[in-house]
Design a protein around this motif. Structure first.
Motif, short mmCIF file in Angstrom:
data_model
loop_
_atom_site.label_atom_id
_atom_site.label_comp_id
_atom_site.label_asym_id
_atom_site.label_seq_id
_atom_site.Cartn_x
_atom_site.Cartn_y
_atom_site.Cartn_z
N GLU A 52 -9.97 3.07 1.26
CA GLU A 52 -9.59 1.77 2.02
C GLU A 52 -10.70 0.79 2.00
O GLU A 52 -11.68 1.19 2.61
N TYR B 27 -6.73 1.36 -1.52
CA TYR B 27 -6.22 0.28 -0.96
C TYR B 27 -7.27 -0.95 -0.74
O TYR B 27 -7.98 -0.86 -0.06
N PHE C 82 0.54 -1.27 -0.01
CA PHE C 82 0.15 -0.05 0.13
C PHE C 82 0.89 1.23 -0.02
O PHE C 82 0.61 2.12 -0.46
N ASP D 72 -8.16 -4.25 0.42
CA ASP D 72 -7.57 -5.23 1.54
C ASP D 72 -8.73 -5.76 1.98
O ASP D 72 -8.69 -5.98 3.17
N ASN E 183 -3.18 -0.14 7.95
CA ASN E 183 -2.97 0.83 6.94
C ASN E 183 -3.11 2.35 7.15
O ASN E 183 -2.40 2.72 6.51
#
Length: 224
Positions: free
Chosen positions: A56, A152, A38, A154, A64
């Motif tokens: 995110e 990001y 990231f 995730d 993160n």
């Protein structure tokens, strides 16, 4: 769902879900993975900016967000960070995570915990360089358009939640990104790459974090 705190190979903690045999981060190193996927292959690509908006997908442990906040302060860039999470991690688990210590900023433990205690659905400036908005939301309900420079991605792995990695979700990500926006993720599976491409992304395989051979980065437009 049952879970336990584990120590990954770089000394940083993660959360393990035995029923799924799934961890929130790589068992080979939670911090190593987060920085590689990231920061190095995401945020660091935006070299000449003063401000950036990040989405995110999967707030999870807040790792993160923490490393992004620290990087933003180091580079002195303004990060507007929006984190989406349908099932927030319990605070009793958060206080057992050792990220501030492992990142050698033990004085920032309170800031890390604040990421989790701040109210949802509000935009709050945590530092002069980092503003956080947490949204308790399912990924399929995201409707942002032309809003973010960087995503990001995730989510939990394809093996346990394949519905989070399909073309419909990536179409939403594509629409949410600005022109020349980037999506970066730890995953690198042909099915995922194809879903990204069908959604309109150009994809690139990159060397993965320690313990993983490859990862994916997706571009709304080629920028280099």
């Amino acid at each position: 769902m049952k879970h336990e705190i584990i120590i990954t190979k770089d000394g940083s903690t993660s959360i393990y879900i035995p029923e799924w045999d799934e961890t929130y981060h790589s068992k080979f190193g939670a911090i190593q993975e987060a920085k590689h996927v990231f920061i190095k292959n995401g945020l660091a690509l935006f070299e000449d900016v003063l401000e950036i908006s990040i989405l995110e997908i999967g707030f999870g442990t807040g790792l993160n967000a923490l490393i992004t906040m620290l990087d933003a302060e180091h580079r002195q860039i303004k990060v507007n960070y929006v984190a989406v999470e349908a099932y927030p991690v319990a605070f009793e688990d958060i206080v057992q995570l050792n990220y501030a210590t492992q990142l050698e900023v033990p004085n920032r433990q309170a800031d890390f915990e604040q990421l989790h205690t701040l109210p949802w659905e509000e935009t709050i400036e945590i530092t002069p360089y980092f503003t956080l908005t947490k949204r308790k939301q399912f990924f399929n309900d995201i409707t942002d358009e032309n809003t973010f420079d960087l995503i990001y991605f995730d989510a939990f792995g394809y093996n346990v939640q394949p519905e989070l990695w399909n073309e419909v979700v990536f179409e939403k990500m594509y629409v949410a990104l600005k022109s020349k926006g980037i999506l970066t993720t730890y995953a690198c599976r042909t099915t995922i790459k194809n879903a990204m491409q069908h959604a309109g992304f150009e994809t690139k395989k990159l060397p993965g974090a320690p313990g993983k051979r490859e990862m994916l980065r997706a571009l709304k437009n080629e920028i280099y």
